[in-house]
Design an enzyme around this catalytic site. Structure first.
Site, PDB file in Angstrom:
ATOM      1  N   CYS A  85       0.837  -1.209   0.000  1.00 55.48           N
ATOM      2  CA  CYS A  85       0.000   0.000   0.000  1.00 55.48           C
ATOM      3  C   CYS A  85       0.869   1.255   0.000  1.00 55.48           C
ATOM      4  CB  CYS A  85      -0.952  -0.055   1.190  1.00 55.48           C
ATOM      5  SG  CYS A  85      -2.293   1.131   1.086  1.00 55.48           S
ATOM      6  N   HIS A 194      -3.408  -5.763   1.360  1.00 55.54           N
ATOM      7  CA  HIS A 194      -2.672  -5.909   2.616  1.00 55.54           C
ATOM      8  C   HIS A 194      -2.570  -7.355   3.088  1.00 55.54           C
ATOM      9  CE1 HIS A 194      -2.380  -1.613   3.885  1.00 55.54           C
ATOM     10  NE2 HIS A 194      -3.293  -1.507   2.942  1.00 55.54           N
ATOM     11  N   GLU A 196      -0.728  -8.519   5.293  1.00 52.99           N
ATOM     12  CA  GLU A 196      -0.552  -8.593   6.754  1.00 52.99           C
ATOM     13  C   GLU A 196      -1.880  -8.534   7.491  1.00 52.99           C
ATOM     14  OE1 GLU A 196      -0.465  -5.970   5.030  1.00 52.99           O
ATOM     15  OE2 GLU A 196      -0.717  -4.118   6.176  1.00 52.99           O
TER      16      GLU A 196
END
Ligand SMILES: Nc1ncnc2c1ncn2[C@@H]1O[C@H](COP(=O)(O)OP(=O)(O)O)[C@@H](O)[C@H]1O
Ligand SMILES: [Mg+2]
Lengths: 223, 761, 79, 79
Positions: A85, A194, A196
């Site tokens: 991002c 994302h 994560e």
């Protein structure tokens, strides 16, 4: 295996990226924007957020940080680098990856669970996926519309350097549905979604994102 | 002395010119309030003192019209309820002990009027303000929620206001890195000229790290840190809470420039990290955020809550604008600032941390052993006041209260004779029309603009009944939070309506598997000078207080917002209730969508009555508001919560969704669409009543076939009415309601999700 | 002290949804006759007298604008 | 067709976090001598010839800028 995670002022997903590194049994090392020392890490994640508020342009100010000089240098020697991002935006601004990010086509911040197709499973950050696999990972950004000159796009497509592509909905109007790309040597990857936030179905839509962090382990071991 | 200082109004000057006329009315003070200030000081106030008193004695800061009613909270808080609170009403935010050594703090604030003037920045700074309140308790902010109210969805001005407010809430919260885990979007004509932007924040800390806003310890230093102070928002507090806010110029107390500040979420993010590092170093004795009334508020509240004495060198405040007067510096509402009290020996360490984060920090004063707050400007005394008189002993009004003359007529106008759908075709039509109506349609268009993932601890977020975040990664301990209020119910009967709001928020927390623990509120009402509004207010506050007593959960704090009206027409009484719950392990949370396990049975817990007063059906189909709201039964809500908790503990419940606006039909549609599964449903009795009644105390649960008997036996044993209403059918692509309608999921989704994008894209 | 203005605009071939959104909204608000709108950024800088044009050009090119997607114009204006 | 430029800037007394971020970054990038930066929006409009100045002023005031926090300038430029 040590994975460094950079914190700029305004970085938001650093603790999440560190958690993801720990989930794959790597040691997460916090790297500070003002400190050029990479502290012996084997790979670097430039995480998401709004570095310096993204007030000028996403990633425009962060790329000048001392730590980024070291990242550019280490990347030149083949260290795996993942930009997520805002991290992707920073890598583009820093010239490590081609192209740039524009305001989402819908003009809103978009946060949604997004299907992606793995288009290239030979990079340092995607080797654990099957070629063509579809994974679901959150996407959340204001400036996520990937764009580049036609020549650059042709080159990326021609060399198979599009790593992840949006499937179903294109959330931000990104060129060619591009969600993530890689450097020519496959060591640097940037993507808007994302991974994560997709390491545990308890707190995300899936644990599909873990594959990226496991891939980095392999990349370091076999390097 | 430089030329600019010649004009500074000092205490000496004030003593020498007792008869100098002062613009106290323009600052929003009444004649008797001004006289009171003169009495307290034994002279006329200086300009700076006047600015200070006027903002601090405004409705917004002093709670002068509402304070007397807070006794209901006090009188209804038992020792047992009090024992769960580490800090309660009167502190920046309430704090509760959630176990395992964790303390959680949460609060709701309003930012209604600025958001009408400048939707984006008004909403953004509303989020910024509530987050600083949470920080001021020593906690790390963890999540935000945003209960919102707008005029009619199709009104042109709503198209201006709503997208801006949503973008502002998102713009600030997303950039700050706080997940948005819930809120409300409600449309009603009464909010057309006065939208409501409430913002809630929840944070956590270790119990021993609780910080209170006290300035104690003579010689301790007062440090202002964060953004520079500018000319923005001056007089904002008195204006935004002033009776003359109504859009027209020229009233008293209204300045030419509406007080709108621009937020800087980046600076706030850095300020959060800086504060947390300071807390970690244990070098903060007391801390206070700068919100409405800026330094006036921070210095007087810190001093007043501490030992009383403080000395401030005002010219040291870092400024952004040139030529600011002491009065302006004191009342500036520049955002992203905090004020800390620090032991002298810790000042260097404090400054080091601030430097690391590039945060400007300035020692502007110190705690003294006197009982006066003395502020100087280049060595001249411009303020010399007993701080309690500014911060805590402001005026207190017993406003006249009168039940509205038309309340009886309103309640007598029951919805019983409104034509009801009866044929299958009509019912089918009604289901589709209802789920597509603005108050019931999917909120995705709004909530997709909010980051719900950041920090990696969000376990439930929109569209779940409550938001849930993990607090402790080791144990899985977490909290759930929901906000609710049905202003239509409150209009019909503010006492019952407020209790229904409480019951709904409580139930929303319970359906997630958490145990409700504490309450915060944001009481949005019209003008307190209108006896009818004061009646609504008093009824609502009593309803909340007595309801909390019955539920055994304390009100830990809240906020009052008056003067929400267009012209002389008040908004629907809107006491937004936030309920916080605790869950020992977030892994046993109950999701909203059904179909996670094959062959689930659908049960409806609670009783359905013919209750349509204030219902969404009466609103959507007939534009009708009258009669009485549904009956509230808090003992039943408690029982429901107990049963859901047991069901979650023992793995007997695989999904749960509370019934509220739109009734069973709405809950079924949402449960199917969120679970992406079909279901077969049967309703006993009058299908219209079964599907659309808004009786309280009901929950739709999905239980695995294997647990059905055990679960229903438990309900029966505990005296909780239940009925089997259907089964989950993963093979089917539709919601089939026997003898009524079969509607495909795709058609339902189009109807439910299409409305807001069509209106606002 | 000199006053410098830098205008940064999306390149013509780049889709500009912000400008487009403005253009689409105008007729709804009753304003006809605006056939196209593009939206960019406008910077106003106060600059010491010894900052030369080359430096200003560099600031614009390397920092205020991203040449991949944006064009820019630097102008000195009278204070 | 006429070309119209509208520049919208935060009012001087209003915080400008964007300009501030740029101003703070410049010295770090090695650019000295820029004492202040304000950042606003720059609109370029293509306008039919019958759109008069009053209309343009109205568009700027009611839509492109919020007079509570922003100032604006409307300019016709040669195409
Ligand atoms: N403004 C908002 N911000 C964030 N979440 C919202 C907002 N409005 C509604 N939601 C979420 O959307 C879902 C549906 O809202 P609502 O219909 O009000 O729920 P309920 O009826 O259970 O109170 C909930 O998860 C709620 O928290
Ligand atoms: Mg609810």
């Amino acid at each position: 295996m040590k994975i460094g995670v950079i914190t700029f002022p305004g970085t938001l997903d650093d603790t999440d990226a560190q958690r993801a590194a720990r989930y794959v049994d790597a040691e997460a090392v916090a790297l500070w924007h003002a400190d050029a020392d990479l502290h012996g890490v084997d790979a670097v994640i430039v995480p998401g957020g709004f570095s310096y508020g993204d007030y000028l342009r996403a990633g425009a100010i962060a790329r000048f940080a001392p730590v980024m000089r070291s990242v550019v240098e280490a990347a030149g020697k083949g260290m795996p680098v993942l930009g997520i991002c805002n991290g992707f935006q920073i890598l583009c601004e820093a010239g490590l990856l081609p192209g740039a990010m524009l305001r989402n086509a819908g003009l809103h911040f978009v946060c949604r669970d997004q299907w992606l197709r793995v288009e290239n499973n030979t990079t340092a950050w995607s080797s654990r996926y099957e070629q063509g696999a579809e994974i679901i990972v959150p996407v959340k950004n204001m400036d996520g519309r990937y764009t580049a000159s036609q020549a650059t796009l042709d080159e990326l497509e021609g060399e198979g350097r599009v790593v992840f592509r949006y499937v179903g909905v294109n959330p931000n109007g990104s060129c060619n549905d591009i969600a993530g790309i890689t450097s020519a040597n496959g060591r640097i990857v940037g993507l808007m979604p994302h991974p994560e936030h997709a390491i545990d179905a308890l707190t995300g839509p899936s644990d599909d994102g873990l594959g990226m962090f496991y891939s980095a382990l392999d990349a370091v071991v076999t390097a | 002395m430089t030329s600019t200082q010649v004009h500074i109004d000092t205490v000496a000057r004030a003593e020498a010119s007792p008869d100098q006329p002062q613009p106290y009315r323009e600052l929003g003070l009444k004649d008797d309030e001004y006289q009171k200030i003169r009495e307290i000081l034994g002279r006329r106030p200086t300009e700076a003192e006047l600015a200070m008193y006027s903002v601090m004695w405004s409705e917004h800061c002093s709670y002068k019209s509402s304070k007397v009613h807070f006794r209901h909270f006090k009188e209804n808080t038992t020792e047992e309820m009090r024992s769960k609170m580490l800090a309660g009403i009167g502190e920046n935010a309430g704090v509760v002990d959630i176990g395992d050594g964790w303390a959680v703090t949460f609060k709701v604030e309003s930012h209604n009027h600025p958001s009408y003037v400048e939707p984006y920045q008004g909403a953004a700074t509303g989020v910024g303000g509530i987050v600083r309140d949470i920080m001021a308790m020593g906690a790390r902010p963890l999540a935000v929620l945003d209960p919102l109210r707008f005029g009619p969805a199709d009104a042109p001005d709503t198209r201006r206001v709503l997208p801006g407010i949503v973008a502002g809430v998102g713009g600030y919260g997303n950039c700050l890195g706080l997940p948005n885990i819930g809120g409300e979007v409600v449309f009603d004509e009464s909010y057309a000229g006065n939208p409501l932007v409430n913002a809630a924040c929840v944070g956590a800390m270790r119990v021993e790290d609780l910080h209170l806003a006290h300035a104690s310890g003579t010689g301790n230093k007062v440090i202002l840190f964060g953004a520079r102070t500018g000319l923005d928002g001056i007089g904002g507090v008195s204006v935004l809470a002033s009776e003359t806010f109504s859009g027209e110029e020229g009233g008293t107390g209204r300045k030419k420039l509406p007080a709108v500040q621009v937020g800087d979420p980046f600076t706030e993010k850095v300020l959060i990290e800086c504060c947390l590092e300071l807390f970690g170093e244990r070098i903060v004795v007391g801390i206070q955020d700068l919100g409405g009334a800026g330094l006036s508020c921070a210095t007087s509240e810190l001093a007043s809550a501490g030992d009383g004495g403080m000395r401030v060198w005002l010219e040291r405040v870092p400024l952004r604008a040139e030529g600011m007067t002491p009065a302006e510096v004191l009342s500036s509402e520049s955002q992203e600032r905090m004020c800390a009290v620090v032991r002298p020996e810790d000042v260097p360490a404090f400054m080091r941390v601030c430097q690391k984060w590039d945060v400007i920090a300035t020692e502007i004063g110190e705690v003294t052993d006197g009982d006066h707050l003395v502020i100087t400007w280049h060595d001249e005394v411009v303020v010399d006041v007993p701080p309690r008189t500014v911060a805590h002993e402001g005026p207190e009004y017993h406003r006249p209260i009168a039940r509205p003359a038309d309340q009886d007529a309103l309640q007598a106008d029951v919805p019983d004779s409104l034509p009801r759908p009866s044929t299958p075709d009509e019912l089918r039509e009604t289901i589709l029309r209802m789920i597509a109506s603005p108050n019931l349609a999917s909120r995705k268009w709004v909530t997709d603009q909010y980051d719900r993932y950041v920090r990696g601890g969000t376990v439930l977020a929109q569209p779940s009944d409550s938001g849930m975040i993990r607090i402790d990664e080791e144990t899985g301990r977490g909290v759930a939070l929901a906000t609710d209020c049905n202003g239509r119910f409150c209009k019909l009967d503010p006492y019952t309506g407020a209790q229904l709001a409480l019951a709904e928020a409580y139930r929303n927390v319970a359906v997630s598997g958490a145990t409700p623990l504490a309450v915060s509120d944001c009481l949005n009402f019209g003008s307190p000078e209108d006896p009818a509004v004061m009646w609504q207010f008093e009824q609502a506050i009593r309803g909340i207080a007595e309801g909390c007593r019955e539920l055994g959960i304390p009100v830990t704090g809240g906020n009052v917002s008056f003067y929400n009206q267009t012209g002389t027409t008040a908004i629907l009484p809107t006491p937004v209730i936030a309920v916080l719950g605790v869950i020992d392990d977030v892994r046993r949370r109950i999701p909203t969508g059904i179909g996670a396990e094959a062959g689930e049975t659908l049960l409806l817990l609670g009783e359905t009555r013919d209750e349509f007063g204030g219902s969404e059906w009466a609103n959507v189909v007939h534009g009708h508001l009258g009669g009485l709201p549904p009956k509230v039964d808090l003992a039943r809500e408690k029982l429901l919560a107990d049963v859901l908790l047991a069901g979650s503990r023992d793995g007997m419940v695989s999904a749960a969704h509370d019934l509220s606006d739109g009734g069973l039909a709405q809950a079924l549609v949402e449960a199917c669409l969120l679970g992406e599964t079909g279901a077969r449903v049967f309703v006993d009795g009058d299908p219209f009543v079964q599907l659309f009644s808004e009786s309280a105390g009901r929950v739709l649960v999905a239980v695995p076939r294997t647990e059905e008997l055990r679960f229903t036996d438990m309900c029966t044993a505990r005296g909780l009415p239940w009925s089997k209403v259907g089964v989950v059918d993963p093979e089917s692509e539709s919601l089939e309601i026997q003898d009524v309608a079969t509607i495909g999921l795709a058609e339902l989704r189009t109807a439910w999700e299409g409305t807001l994008p069509a209106l606002f894209d | 002290m000199a006053r410098v203005v830098v205008d940064v605009m999306p390149k013509p071939e780049i889709l500009d949804p912000q400008g487009q959104a403005v253009a689409n909204a105008l007729p709804r608000l009753g304003f006809e006759g605006i056939t196209s709108v593009r939206q960019g950024k406008h910077f106003e800088l106060e600059v010491a007298d010894d900052v030369d044009d080359a430096t200003l050009a560099k600031i614009a090119e390397t920092f205020l604008a991203n040449p991949v997607i944006e064009d820019w114009v630097v102008r000195r204006v009278d204070a």
